[in-house]
Scaffold this motif. Sequence first.
Motif, short mmCIF file in Angstrom:
data_model
loop_
_atom_site.label_atom_id
_atom_site.label_comp_id
_atom_site.label_asym_id
_atom_site.label_seq_id
_atom_site.Cartn_x
_atom_site.Cartn_y
_atom_site.Cartn_z
N ARG A 1 -1.37 -1.44 1.61
CA ARG A 1 -2.82 -1.61 1.70
C ARG A 1 -3.19 -3.05 2.00
O ARG A 1 -4.11 -3.32 2.77
N PHE A 2 -2.45 -4.02 1.45
CA PHE A 2 -2.80 -5.42 1.65
C PHE A 2 -2.21 -5.99 2.95
O PHE A 2 -2.90 -6.62 3.72
N GLY A 3 -0.91 -5.78 3.17
CA GLY A 3 -0.31 -6.18 4.44
C GLY A 3 -0.27 -7.68 4.66
O GLY A 3 -0.47 -8.48 3.75
N ILE A 4 -0.05 -8.07 5.94
CA ILE A 4 0.05 -9.47 6.35
C ILE A 4 -0.97 -9.72 7.45
O ILE A 4 -1.03 -8.99 8.42
N SER A 5 -1.77 -10.78 7.29
CA SER A 5 -2.79 -11.08 8.29
C SER A 5 -3.02 -12.58 8.35
O SER A 5 -3.90 -13.12 7.69
N GLY A 6 -2.21 -13.30 9.13
CA GLY A 6 -2.36 -14.75 9.25
C GLY A 6 -1.83 -15.50 8.04
O GLY A 6 -1.31 -14.91 7.10
N ASN A 7 -1.98 -16.84 8.07
CA ASN A 7 -1.56 -17.69 6.95
C ASN A 7 -0.10 -17.45 6.56
O ASN A 7 0.25 -17.47 5.38
N VAL A 8 0.75 -17.24 7.55
CA VAL A 8 2.15 -16.91 7.25
C VAL A 8 2.91 -18.13 6.75
O VAL A 8 3.70 -18.02 5.79
N ARG A 9 2.71 -19.30 7.38
CA ARG A 9 3.47 -20.49 6.98
C ARG A 9 3.22 -20.89 5.53
O ARG A 9 4.18 -21.09 4.77
N PRO A 10 1.96 -21.03 5.10
CA PRO A 10 1.77 -21.34 3.66
C PRO A 10 2.26 -20.24 2.74
O PRO A 10 2.76 -20.52 1.65
N ALA A 11 2.16 -18.98 3.19
CA ALA A 11 2.65 -17.87 2.36
C ALA A 11 4.16 -17.96 2.19
O ALA A 11 4.70 -17.67 1.11
N LEU A 12 4.86 -18.34 3.25
CA LEU A 12 6.31 -18.52 3.16
C LEU A 12 6.66 -19.66 2.20
O LEU A 12 7.59 -19.54 1.40
N THR B 1 -11.93 -16.66 -1.76
CA THR B 1 -11.19 -17.54 -0.86
C THR B 1 -9.70 -17.25 -0.99
O THR B 1 -9.22 -16.86 -2.06
N GLY B 2 -8.95 -17.41 0.09
CA GLY B 2 -7.50 -17.28 0.04
C GLY B 2 -7.00 -15.86 -0.09
O GLY B 2 -5.83 -15.65 -0.45
N GLN B 3 -7.84 -14.86 0.25
CA GLN B 3 -7.38 -13.46 0.10
C GLN B 3 -6.18 -13.18 1.00
O GLN B 3 -5.21 -12.56 0.57
N ALA B 4 -6.26 -13.63 2.25
CA ALA B 4 -5.15 -13.39 3.18
C ALA B 4 -3.90 -14.14 2.72
O ALA B 4 -2.79 -13.61 2.81
N LEU B 5 -4.08 -15.36 2.19
CA LEU B 5 -2.96 -16.14 1.69
C LEU B 5 -2.26 -15.41 0.55
O LEU B 5 -1.03 -15.26 0.54
N ALA B 6 -3.03 -14.92 -0.42
CA ALA B 6 -2.45 -14.22 -1.57
C ALA B 6 -1.80 -12.90 -1.15
O ALA B 6 -0.71 -12.56 -1.62
N SER B 7 -2.45 -12.17 -0.25
CA SER B 7 -1.90 -10.90 0.22
C SER B 7 -0.59 -11.11 0.96
O SER B 7 0.41 -10.41 0.71
N ASN B 8 -0.57 -12.09 1.86
CA ASN B 8 0.66 -12.36 2.62
C ASN B 8 1.79 -12.81 1.71
O ASN B 8 2.93 -12.38 1.87
N GLN B 9 1.45 -13.70 0.77
CA GLN B 9 2.48 -14.22 -0.12
C GLN B 9 3.08 -13.10 -0.97
O GLN B 9 4.30 -13.03 -1.13
N MET B 10 2.22 -12.22 -1.47
CA MET B 10 2.70 -11.11 -2.30
C MET B 10 3.62 -10.19 -1.48
O MET B 10 4.68 -9.78 -1.96
N THR B 11 3.24 -9.89 -0.26
CA THR B 11 4.03 -8.99 0.59
C THR B 11 5.36 -9.63 0.98
O THR B 11 6.42 -9.01 0.88
N ILE B 12 5.31 -10.89 1.43
CA ILE B 12 6.53 -11.58 1.86
C ILE B 12 7.49 -11.78 0.69
O ILE B 12 8.70 -11.54 0.80
N ALA B 13 6.95 -12.21 -0.45
CA ALA B 13 7.80 -12.45 -1.62
C ALA B 13 8.45 -11.17 -2.11
O ALA B 13 9.62 -11.16 -2.49
#
Length: 316
Positions: free
Chosen positions: A221-232, A284-296
């Motif tokens: 449901r959350f997925g990855i949408s931008g902000n990949v480098r800080p999420a990594l 703020t930072g919804q995409a950052l948190a979503s990406n980080q959770m998915t990648i991690a």
Amino acid sequence: MSLLTETVLFVFSLVALGYLAGLTGYLRPASGEGISDFAVSVAMPLLLFQTMVKADFHGVAPWPLWGAYFTAAAITWAAGHLVTTRIFGRDARAGVVGGVSSAYSNVVLLGAPFILGIFGPSGFEVLSLLVSVHLPVMMMASIVLFEMFGRGGGEHVHPQRVLRSFLRRMFINPLIIGILLGLAWRLSGVPLPSLVMRLVDALANTAGPVALFAMGLSLRRFGISGNVRPALALSALKLFLMPALVLAFVWLLGLPPLTAKVAVVVAALPSGINSYLIAVQFNTGQALASNQMTIATASAAVTTAFWLTIVLHVFG
């Protein structure tokens, strides 16, 4: 295949099955929300209640455990905040999201079934000691930081407002309720009626598989949408810096082997949905948190096996 490898694969396979169910449309998004609600509001609280009633905490030292774990969490949180604001140039509110994403382990949906599968009931007893404090401590930290940054950063922190918000959220939290009711029943010394125990056991036994499957649906449901480098970068802090710090602290404090192993493995778990919910609250930072959770979470299938190997080598 070793038992350790099989358990790691089993846990993350259930997460993957939940993700695939959402990806293919086999289950609707509303189904995922319902399954998650059942896991967090019914099955997990009953599992914690069951543990509090039955557990034997003899020999577990809670204060050194809490000190080692939360000192590492605070350092990692600060590192995540600085990485988000100083390296990637985001504002202070996004820095809070980066900090909590780096330090908030998924101790319920992923941690409970994982620790049960690897270390059994004795390991889950140690985890329960962490869960009972993890939720209030991280909740209070999030509320205070929301007061500092989430309202524009210009207002003073109001202790009464912080305390009211904390108490309201804590005492309506099903996990906290499950822990407190279990402790109260334990202290009463009254045995649970056999029918009640059968009901509790039946629902508690579903907690692990249901929680893992629900987590997979949530990731879809959350997925990855931008902000990949800080999420990594934040994922690297969560999956490597925090468990390394906990490992150093539990070794220096001389914690018992099982307690030390559980603490390190919990620290090595990926971030949970709470980091995303805090981002939504801050707006703020919804995409950052979503990406980080998915990648991690995807990376944790490998990194948790690495840390398990390390702790088994160090602590036996």
